[in-house]
Enzyme design. Structure first.
Site, short mmCIF file in Angstrom:
data_model
loop_
_atom_site.label_atom_id
_atom_site.label_comp_id
_atom_site.label_asym_id
_atom_site.label_seq_id
_atom_site.Cartn_x
_atom_site.Cartn_y
_atom_site.Cartn_z
N GLU A 82 8.56 0.15 -2.45
CA GLU A 82 8.10 -1.19 -2.90
C GLU A 82 8.61 -1.53 -4.30
O GLU A 82 7.98 -2.28 -5.03
CB GLU A 82 6.57 -1.31 -2.85
CG GLU A 82 5.95 -1.08 -1.50
CD GLU A 82 6.55 -1.97 -0.43
OE1 GLU A 82 7.09 -3.03 -0.76
OE2 GLU A 82 6.48 -1.59 0.75
N GLY A 83 9.76 -1.01 -4.63
CA GLY A 83 10.37 -1.26 -5.94
C GLY A 83 10.11 -0.11 -6.87
O GLY A 83 8.97 0.20 -7.21
#
Length: 606
Positions: free
Chosen positions: A449-450
């Site tokens: 998610e980054g």
């Protein structure tokens, strides 16, 4: 070891820091006061402690498996998920219009922490479904939502996010999956997606994939990406499941951690055809979400929901590691205490350095938990408050906190789970004790998610430089008000925390000024310090919430309320200030004064 949900600490945050009574006054939130929060958290604790937690280690030893395109979940997971869905946990935060309970994020995030602490691999499945629901609520057409939302909210079906491709990791401009319009308004989707969490499994009747793809003729780069719903099974007009769609799991990954969560490689169509004529009718049937070429915008809705959720995962795994380390430290007999307080060897919790490690684990976990609760309350106000300006202010606060909760809480979880292994000593390196699983599971949280660097880029670019640091400065002003309240209190603990909080806040403001002034003209210097800036900011915000908690605890203590709990809260806040907030000025120096040496070494010298 069994997991014990920290219900009392969560309710303390929800009542005194997040202000659940104020949330319960918001339109649509009238039934969501402290009594409701307590009832929901206590029920969630029973489910997480009794059903999910016992499956955690089992899932690590017996991961999900793939054979001939079919993925089978770890033993016990399918039955647990059925109980999870039937009890209504998936719909906790989602609208009543689609069968949810419509409870605030302030309550939902605490339940999410319990689920992730009990069983991180299991909890990933509902977390991704939450993201799919959020994206459809925001951009899905009424027709699309009528087909999919109720089933997703009920937990009958699950959802996924399909961004990453072999050549497109963090750089989504490189996405090459194709979507070709059909006469009936649907699309045919062709391509390969990798790292798809719970992308295939046997726990639900259908899996609703949200897929980024390019329509023929779309602009290059991120401006040409659209978002599609691609179900595992097509849905008939009467809502029943129809034919199997042309999306298949060709393999799952063998991973360092979260082993029970299948990480799938998904093939949509044959992945190579360039036109309908070439495909001869093959390809996965997909349905456009919103408008063409706005897919990344919609996917960011999922990603922001998931990023907050991953931050909560970091808090959860840290708490699980802390609980296990405390249990071990109370039982492990080793060496006579240095102060001679015992006549012979005693439990290692008597040793000062073991206490230091346990206090570091406890303080960082509690600080991040408090921060996540306060941010959730801001989210609730941003979405439900009647006043537009109040909504705007709370949205700005929440958006500033998301990269900190995701980035700082997950990096914190690595430190805490590592300390958990260290407390166990040699036994921590042995898988049978179980604490190594938490360390292995925690690593992915700083990546998916980054990555932490992507969260830091967001903090620098979108959250600080874009408004010249105004949001950051307004938050710093709130912190300064807490310092004033601490100084007025007069106790030694309050004075000490006020001193440390002031130094950390001033370090933060120096960095904010540096970022605002230099992002355009000296980007390399600013981004060289982006992760240290995120760590400084996250550290400060968690310390601020513990400082607020200290004020509440001292007031409660004066009234004779729950003496042991409140004294522990004060001691934990003091420890955080003296041992963890003190890192902030050093980070400030490395960011503001040490940027040049990060990029100074010639490339050929590496």
């Amino acid at each position: 070891m069994s997991y014990i949900a920290p219900v009392k600490d969560m309710l303390f945050n929800i009542e005194h820091l997040a202000g659940i009574d104020q949330i319960a006054q918001l339109p649509g939130m009238q039934d969501a006061g402290l009594e409701t929060a307590q009832a929901v958290l206590e029920e969630a604790a029973k489910f997480c402690e009794g059903v999910l937690s016992p499956l955690n280690w089992e899932g690590d030893k017996n991961p999900s498996s793939w054979k001939d395109g079919v993925v089978t979940a770890s033993p016990g997971f399918k039955e647990a998920f059925k109980q999870y869905a039937e009890a209504g946990w998936q719909g906790l935060q989602h609208p009543t219009d689609f069968g949810g309970q419509g409870l605030p994020k302030t309550i939902g995030s605490a339940v999410g922490e319990m689920q992730n602490a009990a069983n991180l691999s299991f909890a990933l499945c509902p977390l991704l479904t939450d993201g799919a629901i959020e994206a459809l609520l925001t951009a899905g057409s009424p027709e699309l939502n009528a087909i999919y939302l109720e089933k997703l909210v009920s937990g009958e079906w699950t959802g996924t996010m399909n961004l990453t491709e072999p050549q497109a990791g963090s750089d989504l401009a490189a996405v090459r999956t194709k979507a070709e319009p059909q006469a009936d308004g649907s699309y045919k989707v062709f391509g390969t997606k990798i790292f798809i969490t719970w992308g295939e499994h046997d726990m639900a009747d259908n899996i609703v994939h949200l897929v980024l793809a390019r329509v023929a003729g779309a602009p290059e780069g991120v401006k040409g990406i659209s978002l599609f719903v691609v179900p595992k099974f097509l849905v008939n007009a009467d809502g029943s499941l129809g034919a199997r769609n042309d999306v298949h799991c060709v393999s799952i990954e063998h991973k360092m951690g979260i082993k029970a969560s299948p990480t799938a490689v998904l093939q949509f169509g044959d992945g190579m055809v360039a036109s309908i004529a070439d495909s001869a009718g093959a390809g996965a049937v997909g349905y456009l979400v919103g408008q063409e070429n706005r897919g990344l915008e919609y996917m960011f809705i999922m990603m922001n929901a998931a990023r907050y959720g991953v931050g909560v995962q970091g808090i959860a795994i840290a708490d699980r590691a802390y609980q296990k380390a405390v249990e071990f430290a109370k039982e492990r007999i080793q060496s006579r205490p240095v102060d001679g307080s015992l006549p012979g060897a005693g439990p290692i919790i008597h040793h000062p350095d073991v206490k230091r490690m346990l206090m570091t684990m406890r303080a960082t976990t509690e600080g991040c938990r408090a921060l996540s609760s306060v941010a959730a309350a801001a989210y609730d106000a941003a979405h439900h408050h009647a006043d537009a300006e109040t909504r705007k202010q709370n949205q700005a606060f929440y958006e500033f906190m998301v990269p900190l909760i995701k980035g700082f809480s997950t990096e914190m979880s690595l430190e805490v789970t590592s300390l958990g292994v260290q407390v166990h000593g040699g036994m921590g390196f042995i898988e049978e004790t179980g604490c190594a699983q938490y360390y292995r599971d925690a690593k992915i949280l700083t990546i998916y998610e980054g990555t932490t660097a992507i969260q830091a880029n967001d903090l620098v670019g979108r959250k600080t430089a874009r408004d010249g640091g105004q949001t950051a400065k307004s938050i710093a002003a709130q912190i300064e008000a807490t310092e004033a309240a601490l100084r007025q209190h007069g106790s030694a603990d309050a004075q000490a925390v006020a001193k440390r909080l002031k130094a950390a806040r001033e370090a933060f403001l120096d960095v904010v000024a540096f970022v605002a002034a230099n992002t355009k003209t000296r980007p390399n210097d600013v981004f060289a310090g982006s992760v240290p800036y995120l760590m400084l900011a996250g550290n400060l915000m968690a310390g601020w919430q513990l400082a607020r908690a200290l004020l509440v605890a001292q007031a409660q203590l004066a009234q004779g309320q729950d003496t042991a709990f409140m004294q522990a809260k004060i001691t934990t806040a003091r420890f955080y200030a003296d041992h963890l907030l003190t890192r902030a000025p050093g980070l400030r120096d490395s960011i503001v004064e040490g940027a040049g040496c990060v990029t100074a070494l010639a490339l050929e010298a590496f």
